[in-house]
Design a protein around this motif. Structure first.
Motif, PDB file in Angstrom:
ATOM      1  N   GLU A  57    -104.058   9.964 -80.966  1.00  0.00           N
ATOM      2  CA  GLU A  57    -103.276   9.520 -79.887  1.00  0.00           C
ATOM      3  C   GLU A  57    -103.898   8.263 -79.596  1.00  0.00           C
ATOM      4  O   GLU A  57    -102.930   7.184 -79.105  1.00  0.00           O
ATOM      5  N   THR A  84     -98.830  10.774 -74.115  1.00  0.00           N
ATOM      6  CA  THR A  84     -98.715   9.999 -72.733  1.00  0.00           C
ATOM      7  C   THR A  84     -99.694   8.682 -72.789  1.00  0.00           C
ATOM      8  O   THR A  84    -100.536   8.625 -73.388  1.00  0.00           O
ATOM      9  N   ASP A  85     -99.229   7.850 -72.418  1.00  0.00           N
ATOM     10  CA  ASP A  85     -99.750   6.106 -72.433  1.00  0.00           C
ATOM     11  C   ASP A  85    -100.771   6.344 -71.386  1.00  0.00           C
ATOM     12  O   ASP A  85    -101.040   7.085 -70.502  1.00  0.00           O
ATOM     13  N   GLY A  91     -99.746   7.249 -67.796  1.00  0.00           N
ATOM     14  CA  GLY A  91     -99.392   8.374 -67.388  1.00  0.00           C
ATOM     15  C   GLY A  91     -97.962   8.583 -67.898  1.00  0.00           C
ATOM     16  O   GLY A  91     -97.348   9.738 -67.561  1.00  0.00           O
ATOM     17  N   ARG A  92     -97.380   7.764 -68.338  1.00  0.00           N
ATOM     18  CA  ARG A  92     -95.966   7.856 -68.781  1.00  0.00           C
ATOM     19  C   ARG A  92     -95.899   8.596 -70.257  1.00  0.00           C
ATOM     20  O   ARG A  92     -96.404   8.354 -70.992  1.00  0.00           O
ATOM     21  N   GLU A  93     -94.874   9.579 -70.300  1.00  0.00           N
ATOM     22  CA  GLU A  93     -94.762  10.601 -71.297  1.00  0.00           C
ATOM     23  C   GLU A  93     -93.642   9.903 -72.451  1.00  0.00           C
ATOM     24  O   GLU A  93     -92.500   9.346 -71.712  1.00  0.00           O
ATOM     25  N   TRP A  94     -93.740   9.839 -73.439  1.00  0.00           N
ATOM     26  CA  TRP A  94     -92.934   9.334 -74.358  1.00  0.00           C
ATOM     27  C   TRP A  94     -92.928  10.214 -75.738  1.00  0.00           C
ATOM     28  O   TRP A  94     -93.673  10.949 -76.246  1.00  0.00           O
ATOM     29  N   ARG A 152     -89.655   9.567 -71.567  1.00  0.00           N
ATOM     30  CA  ARG A 152     -88.940  10.720 -71.202  1.00  0.00           C
ATOM     31  C   ARG A 152     -88.161  10.828 -69.820  1.00  0.00           C
ATOM     32  O   ARG A 152     -87.348  11.467 -69.524  1.00  0.00           O
ATOM     33  N   ASP A 153     -88.790   9.866 -68.800  1.00  0.00           N
ATOM     34  CA  ASP A 153     -88.114   9.725 -67.609  1.00  0.00           C
ATOM     35  C   ASP A 153     -86.990   8.517 -67.786  1.00  0.00           C
ATOM     36  O   ASP A 153     -86.697   7.979 -66.585  1.00  0.00           O
TER      37      ASP A 153
END
Length: 70
Positions: free
Chosen positions: A55, A2-3, A6-9, A28-29
């Motif tokens: 991370e 998660t960056d 809050g965006r998930e990769w 992921r989105d």
């Protein structure tokens, strides 16, 4: 991962011509995939390199990444 926003990769190893190993960041989105060159000589080393990053290391690599396909 998660960056900071809050965006998930999802992260995987990719390859360009001449055997250059890349970290591929896939959101992921949906949306634009990103790529970052890895300082390794082959696919196995690339997988080990990514597995060894925490991370913060993955986040730094993501920040340096460029749009995939350039």
């Amino acid at each position: 991962m998660t960056d900071a926003e809050g965006r998930e990769w999802d992260i995987t190893v990719g390859r360009q011509s001449y055997g250059l190993a890349l970290a591929l960041f896939l959101p992921r989105d949906g949306g634009q995939a990103l790529q970052a060159a890895l300082p390794v000589d082959n696919w196995v080393e690339a997988e080990r390199y990514l597995a060894g990053l925490d991370e913060a290391g993955l986040g730094a690599l993501l920040e340096a990444a460029e749009p995939h396909g350039l």
